[in-house]
Scaffold this active site. Structure first.
Site, PDB file in Angstrom:
ATOM      1  N   GLU A  82      30.442  39.607  43.382  1.00  0.00           N
ATOM      2  CA  GLU A  82      29.067  39.589  43.883  1.00  0.00           C
ATOM      3  C   GLU A  82      28.112  40.405  43.021  1.00  0.00           C
ATOM      4  O   GLU A  82      26.891  40.283  43.154  1.00  0.00           O
ATOM      5  CB  GLU A  82      29.032  40.137  45.317  1.00  0.00           C
ATOM      6  CG  GLU A  82      29.702  39.243  46.350  1.00  0.00           C
ATOM      7  CD  GLU A  82      28.920  37.978  46.640  1.00  0.00           C
ATOM      8  OE1 GLU A  82      27.760  37.876  46.194  1.00  0.00           O
ATOM      9  OE2 GLU A  82      29.475  37.087  47.298  1.00  0.00           O
ATOM     10  N   GLU A 113      53.431  42.076  45.217  1.00  0.00           N
ATOM     11  CA  GLU A 113      53.008  43.471  45.403  1.00  0.00           C
ATOM     12  C   GLU A 113      54.136  44.462  45.161  1.00  0.00           C
ATOM     13  O   GLU A 113      53.894  45.663  45.009  1.00  0.00           O
ATOM     14  CB  GLU A 113      52.454  43.675  46.807  1.00  0.00           C
ATOM     15  CG  GLU A 113      53.488  43.628  47.909  1.00  0.00           C
ATOM     16  CD  GLU A 113      52.888  43.912  49.277  1.00  0.00           C
ATOM     17  OE1 GLU A 113      53.383  44.834  49.934  1.00  0.00           O
ATOM     18  OE2 GLU A 113      51.922  43.227  49.674  1.00  0.00           O
TER      19      GLU A 113
END
Length: 299
Positions: A82, A113
């Site tokens: 953004e 992960e």
């Protein structure tokens, strides 16, 4: 160790959530969500320290890199993505990486992960520098992928910041700054995309927005470095010029077209009664910071 984490504890307030009305179910979720902002409030000093430290490095040529897995990784990527349209930043200035790579943004790759070495490798691939800042995001504070990345960043002398939802974690031991909003057990046990994720999103909003304000990407509370790449943003740019200067839409469009829709340059031209060349020179002398440029002109 997992069952010792606050984010993995059972929430006593929602043990009967599968045996109540939908309205009561949602009311309980809402009651738990109310705790998130208060938890973030307790971390404001650490968030402020992070914002100031990262801003200083960015001014000197550094980057901000978010590292996470699953929900945490996606939130980092969302925040990073953004920044260019909102603040006109280079896409390489704020970067998000996620365990499992780009495919993990839209598809769950849970095993990724667990690889501590992949965290290091992904930062190596970004050519991490000492001047950069790395924010490791993990609700547990112990995710191997994030730990590997942070450990490598620290070894290079980069600024390391941990964003977690548990106290006294391995992440906090490795990082220069730790931000730990403790939101308590989740509505659904271990579902850290809920309160923990909400807290992380709030903190990331604060970090990136605070940096961009300090970096001169905001004038008053207006995004004067936005990229006018669609009809909505073109209209927003016009509104910003009219709001600050009081001129008509027709005049606002004229200035924006002359500057290729550069709000800051247009504003300085109007407020300082300058031509484009002189306004740009003054902005450049003040590192693109509109308020500093206006002070230099005694406006």
């Amino acid at each position: 160790m997992l069952n010792m984490l606050i984010t993995e504890q059972r929430n006593p307030n929602t043990r009967n959530i599968d045996n109540i009305t939908t309205y009561e179910m949602l009311r309980k979720m809402n009651e738990e969500d109310k705790k998130v902002a208060l938890a973030v409030e307790k971390e404001l000093q650490n968030i402020a320290k992070a914002v100031d430290s990262i801003t200083e490095r960015i001014i000197n040529g550094g980057r901000l890199i978010y590292v996470g897995s699953g929900t945490s990784g996606r939130l980092g990527i969302l925040d990073a993505s953004e920044c260019p349209p909102t603040y006109g930043t280079d896409p390489d200035l704020v970067v998000g990486i996620i365990a499992g790579g780009p495919k993990a943004i839209s598809s769950s790759i849970e095993g990724a992960e667990d690889d501590i070495e992949d965290g290091r490798k992904d930062l190596v691939s970004l050519d991490l520098k000492e001047i950069d800042s790395v924010v490791g995001i993990t609700a547990s504070g112990n995710t191997p992928y994030v730990i590997g990345a942070i450990d490598y960043a620290r070894s290079l002398g980069a600024l390391t910041i941990g964003l977690t939802n548990n106290p006294d974690t391995l992440l906090s031991k490795l990082c220069h700054i730790t931000i730990a909003p403790i939101v308590g057990p989740e509505v659904i046990t271990g579902s850290t995309r809920m309160k923990a994720g909400t807290a992380q999103k709030m903190v990331l909003n604060m970090i990136s927005t605070g940096i961009m304000i300090n970096y001169g990407k905001v004038y008053e509370n207006l995004m004067v470095d936005l990229q006018a790449t669609n009809k909505k943003l073109i209209k927003r740019a016009q509104n910003i010029i009219m709001e600050v200067t009081g001129i008509s839409k027709e005049k606002a469009v004229k200035y924006l077209e002359e500057t290729d829709y550069n709000c800051k340059l247009s504003l300085l031209m109007i407020l300082g009664e300058l031509d484009k060349k002189n306004a740009k020179e003054i902005l450049d002398l003040n590192n693109g910071h509109l308020r500093k440029a206006m002070k230099a002109l005694k406006l």
